[in-house]
Write a protein that holds these residues in place. Structure first.
Motif, short mmCIF file in Angstrom:
data_model
loop_
_atom_site.label_atom_id
_atom_site.label_comp_id
_atom_site.label_asym_id
_atom_site.label_seq_id
_atom_site.Cartn_x
_atom_site.Cartn_y
_atom_site.Cartn_z
N VAL A 1 1.35 -0.74 0.06
CA VAL A 1 0.04 -0.33 0.28
C VAL A 1 0.97 0.88 0.38
O VAL A 1 1.69 1.63 1.00
CB VAL A 1 -0.90 0.08 1.27
N ALA A 2 1.01 2.33 -0.82
CA ALA A 2 1.46 3.37 -0.70
C ALA A 2 0.57 4.62 -1.86
O ALA A 2 -0.28 4.49 -2.49
CB ALA A 2 2.91 3.28 -1.81
N ARG B 1 2.74 -2.64 -9.18
CA ARG B 1 3.81 -2.80 -7.32
C ARG B 1 2.44 -1.63 -7.25
O ARG B 1 2.64 -0.58 -6.92
CB ARG B 1 4.84 -2.96 -7.20
N THR B 2 1.47 -1.97 -5.87
CA THR B 2 0.73 -1.28 -5.15
C THR B 2 2.04 -0.75 -3.85
O THR B 2 1.27 -0.19 -3.11
CB THR B 2 -0.90 -1.82 -5.07
N GLY C 1 0.53 -12.71 -8.54
CA GLY C 1 0.37 -11.69 -7.97
C GLY C 1 -0.38 -12.07 -6.74
O GLY C 1 -1.73 -12.13 -6.97
N GLY C 2 -0.13 -11.18 -5.16
CA GLY C 2 -0.71 -11.52 -4.20
C GLY C 2 -1.16 -10.48 -4.28
O GLY C 2 -0.17 -9.26 -4.05
N SER C 3 -2.27 -10.20 -2.95
CA SER C 3 -2.40 -8.68 -2.46
C SER C 3 -2.95 -8.19 -3.08
O SER C 3 -3.87 -7.90 -4.50
CB SER C 3 -1.69 -8.17 -1.19
N GLY C 4 -2.18 -6.44 -3.23
CA GLY C 4 -2.44 -6.24 -4.34
C GLY C 4 -1.95 -6.03 -5.86
O GLY C 4 -2.35 -5.89 -6.77
N TYR D 1 -2.10 2.73 -5.41
CA TYR D 1 -2.61 2.38 -5.86
C TYR D 1 -3.62 3.07 -6.73
O TYR D 1 -4.68 3.71 -6.30
CB TYR D 1 -2.96 2.15 -4.40
N ASN D 2 -2.34 3.73 -7.68
CA ASN D 2 -3.76 4.02 -9.11
C ASN D 2 -4.45 3.25 -10.49
O ASN D 2 -3.15 3.21 -10.83
CB ASN D 2 -3.27 5.66 -9.26
N LEU D 3 -4.71 2.61 -10.22
CA LEU D 3 -5.05 1.36 -10.67
C LEU D 3 -5.32 1.85 -11.51
O LEU D 3 -5.38 1.18 -13.04
CB LEU D 3 -5.71 0.06 -10.18
#
Length: 698
Positions: free
Chosen positions: A212-213, A244-245, A279-282, A249-251
């Motif tokens: 998270v960033a 990479r989130t 990939g995991g989580s984000g 976190y701007n997808l």
């Protein structure tokens, strides 16, 4: 991709991207032709036929030298002529994500690319030789690595090293484990493309990472860029710091970056048989969101791990955590940790160590989510203390940033009348602990008390700097892990309404996963509830519920759990998932008319596994009882699921309700919303005092 009508004798297609989303000045073009005629191709009137090679159906080649903006690719063959309009965008972007975020810290040196190139003399960005860099570009580099027998990658020397490892590819060949890697900058982020030399199996893995960033940072490449299993089987590995989130976190920006990296790969190496996301989580969230927003243009199949449906709707219940923790930490009724599940929904334990007290006893809000409130909501606080900020100009530019999730996506959420980014978080009408009240786990008095005193979050304009442990210099005296200084408290404490403009904007943006995905998906996770891990297991089913709500179908998603009790993560089910995806994609190539669901191989079913990876149960009924009222299936029985504060408050498992519909307290009572509790006149008055505009009617 768009192409001309083949009935007219010629068809012109961009294979590397959509015609209107070309980047970097080049594109892989295919011309399918009528038999018996020689094809000639031009770019903006200039002949580029020499770049093309014959294929079974025509010719294919990379057209370079495209102008920024509109270009025309024209193919002629005998009497036939077809043109295709192509729009080219700079390699630094943007294509559709909007104006570049500034300030933006460069990390090219840390990424092994050398110093960023100066792109202005205006004193804006990172100080570099010859000026300043706002876009953080650096020239592309390639190198060769080998896998050592000690399990690490090392630079490849001139001769074969004594510790060279070998690997067995998908086709059964055993070869030296030598990797060719390309690194550079695309869309201002670092990227990596790696594959084994002379052993590419025609398939690609796009490795997405989590974290998270709040952005304003180029980020660095993760270890997954050199995924040893994928490389060892012959897959090409695509990766970017922009997907990479832990970078941002701007997808919308992340999806754009993934498209551009995929475009680069296709232009250099050709169209793969398929690309599967891992990939995991984000990194799992990105697969769901990009699969929804971009179809099969980024990935053709997905293996999301430890995933949630999306990030933006997780803020709904995560924003409740510290409000509830502050209330419970100051109330002896909640001294027993395991009781707290009644309010937060997530797991709690009397024996798991608490990192903030040093004692036994904690819950997922503390061990999993603590720190997310200041990170996402407080414009004055950031965890980004990278020393590279000292090289950024103008001086003090870091202090101009409003460090919130909402501001990182200001272009989506919009701006309020005070100049702050709008926010979707709110808790008006939310009845915390409602399910526990109905189940008689808490008393009516306890229900009224928590809802009167839980409070809400202040507006960003009213927030102040955090205390300990988030600001180290405030420790130990100013201990405030709940961010209570930024909460609106009282008795009854005010509730906060979400911004309806922000809700409308984010729901239109593509950041919310609506369930609209039609590619093969194996949703896999270790079961980590006993560790109070933030990747709570019910989220796989929240995603499935959104898919079912979208079109009544979720047959393209299978859910796998692997036990991780008691020691934690051990067996990695990813290689098996890759094998199943490979069989699934092969079936789709052979029988495209059957669609995604009609081509599922035998093992592409819901499954659960023991800690050593052996199968416990498999089939269409193993998760019965999670999203229906049937008797619990074998996997449901083996893996207890928890929920969230909003589900406990009566909300749906899909977890996407930003603002509930309100109903008067009297109507809620008449409907029997409170179970066996029949509020007295005084209790009714208290409910109306706490909820003056009504309570949630989910």
């Amino acid at each position: 991709p768009a192409y001309a009508d083949p009935r007219a004798g010629l068809a012109v297609e961009v294979l590397s991207s959509r015609p209107d989303q070309v980047s970097g000045g080049d594109a892989l073009i295919e011309v399918r032709q009528a038999r018996g005629h020689r094809v000639r191709v031009s770019r903006n009137g200039e002949d580029v036929t020499a770049a093309f090679r014959r294929t079974k159906d025509g010719v294919r080649g990379v057209v370079t030298g495209l102008d920024v903006g509109d270009n025309t690719i024209t193919a002629t063959a005998g009497p036939y002529r077809k043109s295709l309009e192509v729009r080219n965008h700079p390699i630094e972007g943007p294509i559709f994500s909007g104006a570049h975020q500034q300030p933006f810290v460069c990390k090219t040196e840390r990424g092994g690319l050398g110093a960023p190139v100066a792109d202005n003399q205006d004193g804006q960005g990172m100080r570099v030789e010859g000026g300043w860099s706002r876009n953080c570009f650096a020239p592309t580099v390639t190198d060769r690595l080998y896998r050592s027998t000690d399990g690490t990658f090392k630079p490849m020397p001139a001769g074969r090293p004594a510790d060279m490892a070998t690997t067995t590819l998908l086709d059964g060949r055993t070869v030296d484990f030598v990797v060719r890697r390309e690194r550079g900058v695309i869309n201002r982020f670092l990227y990596s493309i790696a594959m084994i030399e002379n052993g590419w199996n025609g398939r690609a893995i796009y490795r997405f990472d989590g974290g998270v960033a709040i952005g304003h940072d180029q980020g660095t490449l993760g270890g997954s860029a050199l995924d040893p299993y994928g490389l060892g089987k012959g897959y090409a590995i695509l990766h970017s710091s922009g997907t990479r989130t832990s970078t941002h976190y701007n997808l919308i920006l992340g999806g754009e970056t993934a498209l551009m990296v995929k475009e680069r790969f296709i232009e250099r190496y050709g169209v793969p048989l398929y690309t599967v996301g891992v990939g995991g989580s984000g990194g799992g969230i990105q697969q769901y969101v990009y699969g929804q927003n971009h179809g099969d243009r980024v990935i053709d199949a997905a293996i999301p791990q430890y995933s949630y449906p999306d990030m933006v709707t997780q803020t709904i219940h995560v924003g409740d955590c510290e409000l509830l923790e502050r209330y419970m930490d100051h109330n002896p009724r909640w001294a027993r940790w395991e009781d707290r599940t009644a309010l937060i929904g997530m797991n709690a334990s009397d024996t798991v160590p608490n990192p903030y007290t040093g004692e036994q006893g904690s819950d997922e809000c503390v061990n999993g989510w603590r720190g997310l409130t200041p990170l996402t909501m407080n414009p004055l606080w950031t965890s980004n203390d990278d020393p590279e900020w000292e090289r950024m100009d103008p001086p003090g530019v870091k202090d101009t940033v409003e460090w919130t999730h909402w501001d990182d996506l200001r272009k989506v959420y919009g701006e309020d009348e005070n100049g702050y980014a709008r926010s979707t978080w709110g808790n008006v009408g939310v009845q915390y602990g409602l399910r526990a009240l109905r189940d008689e786990v808490i008393t009516p008095a306890e229900f009224l008390d928590v809802n009167a005193k839980v409070g809400s979050w202040k507006a960003p304009a009213d927030m102040v700097q955090e205390g300990c442990p988030f600001v180290r210099t405030a420790c130990p005296a100013d201990f405030d892990p709940w961010s209570a200084r930024n909460a609106d408290l009282g008795d009854p404490a005010p509730r906060r309404a979400p911004d309806p403009v922000a809700i409308r904007n984010v729901q239109r943006s593509g950041l919310v996963f609506r369930g609209d995905i039609d590619i093969p998906v194996i949703d896999w996770r270790h079961y980590l509830e006993d560790q109070l891990d933030m990747h709570n297991a019910h989220q796989s089913f929240a995603t499935r519920k959104r898919m079912l709500d979208h079109d009544g179908q979720a047959g393209n998603q299978v859910i796998w759990f692997t036990d991780a009790r008691p020691a934690g993560e051990e067996f990695d089910q990813t290689p098996e998932a890759l094998r199943v995806i490979d069989a699934w994609m092969a079936n789709i190539r052979r029988h495209p008319q059957r669609g995604v669901v009609g081509n599922k191989p035998e093992q592409a079913v819901d499954r659960c596994f023991a800690t050593d990876g052996t199968e416990i149960a498999a089939g269409p009924h193993v998760w019965n009882g999670v999203l229906d009222d049937r008797a619990p299936g074998a996997c449901t029985r083996h893996f207890p699921l928890y929920s969230t504060s909003r589900i406990v408050a009566g909300g749906p498992i899909e977890g996407g309700v930003y603002a509930c519909r309100l109903q008067p307290v009297e109507r809620a009572i008449a409907k029997g919303l409170y179970g066996s509790w029949r509020p007295t006149r005084e209790e009714r008055a208290r409910l109306k005092q706490i909820f003056p505009t009504g309570v949630c009617d989910y």
